[in-house]
Design a protein around this motif. Structure first.
Motif, PDB file in Angstrom:
ATOM      1  N   GLN A  53       6.183   4.467  -0.949  1.00  0.00           N
ATOM      2  CA  GLN A  53       6.765   4.321  -2.529  1.00  0.00           C
ATOM      3  C   GLN A  53       7.011   2.633  -3.383  1.00  0.00           C
ATOM      4  O   GLN A  53       7.429   1.961  -3.732  1.00  0.00           O
ATOM      5  CB  GLN A  53       7.957   4.778  -2.547  1.00  0.00           C
ATOM      6  N   THR A  54       7.550   2.254  -1.226  1.00  0.00           N
ATOM      7  CA  THR A  54       7.181   0.720  -1.161  1.00  0.00           C
ATOM      8  C   THR A  54       6.336  -0.049  -2.107  1.00  0.00           C
ATOM      9  O   THR A  54       6.366  -0.693  -3.042  1.00  0.00           O
ATOM     10  CB  THR A  54       7.392   0.040   0.215  1.00  0.00           C
ATOM     11  N   GLU A  55       5.085   0.510  -1.172  1.00  0.00           N
ATOM     12  CA  GLU A  55       3.720  -0.078  -2.145  1.00  0.00           C
ATOM     13  C   GLU A  55       4.077  -0.052  -3.757  1.00  0.00           C
ATOM     14  O   GLU A  55       3.541  -0.958  -4.440  1.00  0.00           O
ATOM     15  CB  GLU A  55       2.901   0.660  -1.546  1.00  0.00           C
ATOM     16  N   ASN A  56       4.333   0.712  -4.433  1.00  0.00           N
ATOM     17  CA  ASN A  56       4.495   1.939  -5.327  1.00  0.00           C
ATOM     18  C   ASN A  56       5.210   0.759  -6.188  1.00  0.00           C
ATOM     19  O   ASN A  56       5.089   0.435  -6.993  1.00  0.00           O
ATOM     20  CB  ASN A  56       5.042   3.115  -5.665  1.00  0.00           C
ATOM     21  N   ALA A 135      10.683  -3.264  -0.094  1.00  0.00           N
ATOM     22  CA  ALA A 135      10.133  -4.206  -1.424  1.00  0.00           C
ATOM     23  C   ALA A 135      10.922  -5.791  -1.625  1.00  0.00           C
ATOM     24  O   ALA A 135      10.372  -6.788  -1.194  1.00  0.00           O
ATOM     25  CB  ALA A 135      10.155  -3.522  -2.706  1.00  0.00           C
ATOM     26  N   LEU A 136      12.083  -5.569  -1.692  1.00  0.00           N
ATOM     27  CA  LEU A 136      12.637  -7.128  -1.110  1.00  0.00           C
ATOM     28  C   LEU A 136      12.052  -7.999  -0.424  1.00  0.00           C
ATOM     29  O   LEU A 136      12.251  -9.255  -0.275  1.00  0.00           O
ATOM     30  CB  LEU A 136      14.501  -7.148  -1.637  1.00  0.00           C
ATOM     31  N   LEU A 137      12.388  -7.141   1.112  1.00  0.00           N
ATOM     32  CA  LEU A 137      12.408  -7.580   2.027  1.00  0.00           C
ATOM     33  C   LEU A 137      11.028  -8.427   2.331  1.00  0.00           C
ATOM     34  O   LEU A 137      10.801  -9.597   2.661  1.00  0.00           O
ATOM     35  CB  LEU A 137      12.893  -6.797   2.989  1.00  0.00           C
ATOM     36  N   THR A 138       9.832  -7.653   1.536  1.00  0.00           N
ATOM     37  CA  THR A 138       9.010  -8.131   2.101  1.00  0.00           C
ATOM     38  C   THR A 138       8.407  -9.367   1.377  1.00  0.00           C
ATOM     39  O   THR A 138       7.929 -10.478   1.359  1.00  0.00           O
ATOM     40  CB  THR A 138       7.915  -7.456   1.280  1.00  0.00           C
ATOM     41  N   VAL A 139       9.178  -8.686  -0.336  1.00  0.00           N
ATOM     42  CA  VAL A 139       8.929 -10.942  -1.644  1.00  0.00           C
ATOM     43  C   VAL A 139       9.902 -11.180  -0.236  1.00  0.00           C
ATOM     44  O   VAL A 139       9.086 -12.961  -0.322  1.00  0.00           O
ATOM     45  CB  VAL A 139       9.670 -10.296  -2.625  1.00  0.00           C
ATOM     46  N   GLY A 140      11.054 -11.613  -0.065  1.00  0.00           N
ATOM     47  CA  GLY A 140      11.566 -13.068   0.675  1.00  0.00           C
ATOM     48  C   GLY A 140      10.651 -12.811   1.768  1.00  0.00           C
ATOM     49  O   GLY A 140      10.604 -14.600   2.247  1.00  0.00           O
ATOM     50  N   LEU A 141      10.481 -12.926   3.066  1.00  0.00           N
ATOM     51  CA  LEU A 141       9.184 -13.061   3.556  1.00  0.00           C
ATOM     52  C   LEU A 141       8.231 -13.427   3.204  1.00  0.00           C
ATOM     53  O   LEU A 141       7.743 -14.754   4.210  1.00  0.00           O
ATOM     54  CB  LEU A 141       8.760 -11.679   4.583  1.00  0.00           C
TER      55      LEU A 141
END
Length: 182
Positions: A53-56, A135-141
């Motif tokens: 769901q994070t990927e989606n 998802a936001l953590l991924t973008v932030g990283l």
């Protein structure tokens, strides 16, 4: 002693309900997790669902993201614009936070229907927010890798636990048995 127990009966009742609910659902969750062999890198179905769901979610917003099973760990890798940025492990699926949330609501329960619906609504909200958190953590990283610890250990837990705290306040003030007495 009897007078003290009688005087603080609401507190002791709250504590008993909280501890019993928390222990039962933590035990059930651990029982569920024991079906999966971490040593064999098996990931539980809830964590797998959260990963996909994070990927989606990221793909929905036009981001290049893949989630793939980790080769040597019981986790999923988050590949964002061809960069391996994060792992999604069992602790990332928010179930422990949901159990804590539900335990508190149950401990201040009013009638079954209201309690059940509030726990259901709150749990779904926390679960969805958790997916957005990852998802936001991924973008932030990706954009600010130097703030990894700050994002992961402070900002995003603050958001999730902040929402849980607000839900608890709403529950106690608007819906709990305590709110009805006052």
């Amino acid at each position: 002693m009897k007078n003290t127990i009688q005087q603080y009966k609401p507190f002791f009742l709250f504590l008993l309900k909280f501890v019993v609910f928390y222990m039962i659902f933590t035990f059930l969750y651990k029982f569920y997790l024991n079906q999966f062999e971490v040593e064999s890198n098996e990931v539980d179905a809830i964590t797998e669902f959260v990963a996909h769901q994070t990927e989606n979610t990221l793909q929905f917003f036009g981001k290049d993201c893949k989630v793939v099973k980790h080769d040597t760990q019981a986790s999923y890798k988050v590949i964002y614009y061809n960069s391996y940025l994060a792992r999604i492990i069992e602790g990332c699926n928010a179930i422990s936070v949901i159990i804590l949330f539900a335990s508190f609501v149950f401990a201040f329960s009013s009638n079954f229907k209201t309690t059940f619906l509030f726990i259901l609504f709150g749990s779904v909200l926390v679960f969805i927010l958790n997916i957005f958190r990852i998802a936001l953590l991924t973008v932030g990283l990706y954009y600010y890798p130097e703030y990894e610890e700050f994002f992961h250990n402070i900002v995003f837990p603050l958001v999730i636990y902040g929402v849980v705290f607000i839900l608890w306040i709403v529950w106690v003030i608007k819906f709990s048995a305590y709110a009805k007495r006052n």
